[in-house]
Design an enzyme around this catalytic site. Structure first.
Site, PDB file in Angstrom:
ATOM      1  N   LYS A  94     -43.173 -47.426 -30.636  1.00 39.53           N
ATOM      2  CA  LYS A  94     -41.649 -48.861 -31.154  1.00 39.53           C
ATOM      3  C   LYS A  94     -41.755 -48.140 -32.622  1.00 39.53           C
ATOM      4  O   LYS A  94     -42.854 -47.996 -32.860  1.00 39.53           O
ATOM      5  CB  LYS A  94     -42.358 -49.913 -31.345  1.00 39.53           C
ATOM      6  CG  LYS A  94     -41.020 -50.703 -31.836  1.00 39.53           C
ATOM      7  CD  LYS A  94     -40.849 -52.203 -31.003  1.00 39.53           C
ATOM      8  CE  LYS A  94     -42.737 -53.258 -32.241  1.00 39.53           C
ATOM      9  NZ  LYS A  94     -42.220 -52.880 -33.825  1.00 39.53           N
ATOM     10  N   GLU A  96     -39.320 -48.990 -36.412  1.00 39.96           N
ATOM     11  CA  GLU A  96     -38.618 -49.494 -37.050  1.00 39.96           C
ATOM     12  C   GLU A  96     -37.819 -49.043 -37.591  1.00 39.96           C
ATOM     13  O   GLU A  96     -37.642 -48.134 -38.773  1.00 39.96           O
ATOM     14  CB  GLU A  96     -38.999 -50.166 -38.153  1.00 39.96           C
ATOM     15  CG  GLU A  96     -40.423 -51.561 -37.901  1.00 39.96           C
ATOM     16  CD  GLU A  96     -40.977 -52.196 -39.176  1.00 39.96           C
ATOM     17  OE1 GLU A  96     -40.406 -51.961 -39.973  1.00 39.96           O
ATOM     18  OE2 GLU A  96     -41.904 -52.678 -38.398  1.00 39.96           O
ATOM     19  N   GLU A 133     -35.232 -58.806 -34.422  1.00 40.10           N
ATOM     20  CA  GLU A 133     -36.684 -59.408 -35.304  1.00 40.10           C
ATOM     21  C   GLU A 133     -36.012 -60.331 -36.517  1.00 40.10           C
ATOM     22  O   GLU A 133     -35.547 -60.601 -36.838  1.00 40.10           O
ATOM     23  CB  GLU A 133     -37.602 -59.157 -35.809  1.00 40.10           C
ATOM     24  CG  GLU A 133     -38.834 -59.755 -36.344  1.00 40.10           C
ATOM     25  CD  GLU A 133     -40.203 -59.250 -37.026  1.00 40.10           C
ATOM     26  OE1 GLU A 133     -40.817 -59.968 -37.660  1.00 40.10           O
ATOM     27  OE2 GLU A 133     -40.109 -57.866 -37.124  1.00 40.10           O
TER      28      GLU A 133
END
Length: 272
Positions: A121, A123, A190
């Site tokens: 993952k 960002e 998020e």
């Protein structure tokens, strides 16, 4: 032991897509060590994120920035040793992929080879497109991460809700579409407005996993120690505590200390 999930097959990125297509919500939690990962997996969780939140939860750092690639590989290896069913996704730490696609690929390859994780993952959106494409070119599954991106805390200076304004919301949607187009299998959203998360989730054909993004996403993720009540100093609006283990642990340790001090432990039945 939970028997919530009737499907005992190994969870893969393909199964993530199948869950989205049939409208089945995806349940994900973090884990950082063998013992808890094994319990989480046996309970029937769909995916485990070895998050760089280990920096906060396991090390006690104020941010996620100090985590190194070696540390993430170590935690991911511990987790994969305890998991049979869940999809294991490992965060790529700050500095291991930004600005250098070649280094990003090398970092991702190390994670896959040395930890046994099944996806990574990252960002960010358009800013890291080349790094994501390079990783994908090696056949490594990538989950995107948009909205509040903790690795950028020094840029934004706050952990407040992101994308409240239309310009940032549109960029987030554009980034999500880009991540899908280049081949990411899912996107974490998020701490963004619930309406925006729903809009993004409906626009994408790949799954979205929310944290502080409302119930319109295709799945949810929480930090294990937060939802179990081990970390009592963190209480954001989106967090639901499913246990209060801090008090349970405190009581158990207190009882142990008392028994040792009094000479009650070990008793005759606990000796050889």
């Amino acid at each position: 032991m939970s028997t919530y999930s009737e499907d005992k097959r190994k969870v893969t990125t393909r199964r993530f897509q199948e869950m989205k297509e049939r409208g089945e919500k995806i349940a994900m939690l973090t884990a950082y060590d063998y013992s808890l990962a094994r319990l989480v997996d046996e309970a029937g969780i769909d995916a485990i994120l070895v998050g760089d939140s280990a920096s906060n939860v396991m090390v006690g750092n104020a941010t996620t920035l100090p985590m190194t690639l070696d540390q993430m590989i170590y935690h991911a290896r511990c987790v994969t040793n305890g998991v049979k069913r869940a999809l294991v996704i490992c965060d790529m730490p700050f500095g291991s992929y930004q600005g250098n696609p070649t280094e990003a690929l090398a970092s991702a390859i190390r994670i896959m080879k040395e930890s046994g994780a099944e996806a990574v993952k990252l960002e960010g959106g358009i800013e890291i497109k080349e790094s994501i494409e390079r990783i994908l070119s090696a056949g490594i599954p990538v989950m995107g991460h948009l909205g509040l991106t903790p690795q950028s805390i020094n840029k934004f200076g706050t952990y407040n809700v992101r994308a409240r304004e239309e310009a940032e919301a549109q960029k987030l949607l554009d980034d999500a579409m880009m991540l899908q187009e280049i081949g990411c299998f899912a996107v974490t959203l998020e701490k963004i407005p619930a309406a925006l998360a729903t809009r993004v989730s409906q626009a994408l054909s790949i799954p979205t996993i929310g944290i502080g993004a409302g119930n319109g996403t295709d799945g949810q993720v929480l930090v294990l120690q937060d939802m179990l009540g081990i970390n009592k100093g963190f209480s954001p609006k989106f967090l639901r505590r499913y246990a209060d283990l801090a008090d349970v642990i405190d009581s158990a340790i207190g009882n142990y200390i008392g028994d040792v001090k009094s000479g009650d432990f070990p008793n005759a039945d606990e000796q050889y």
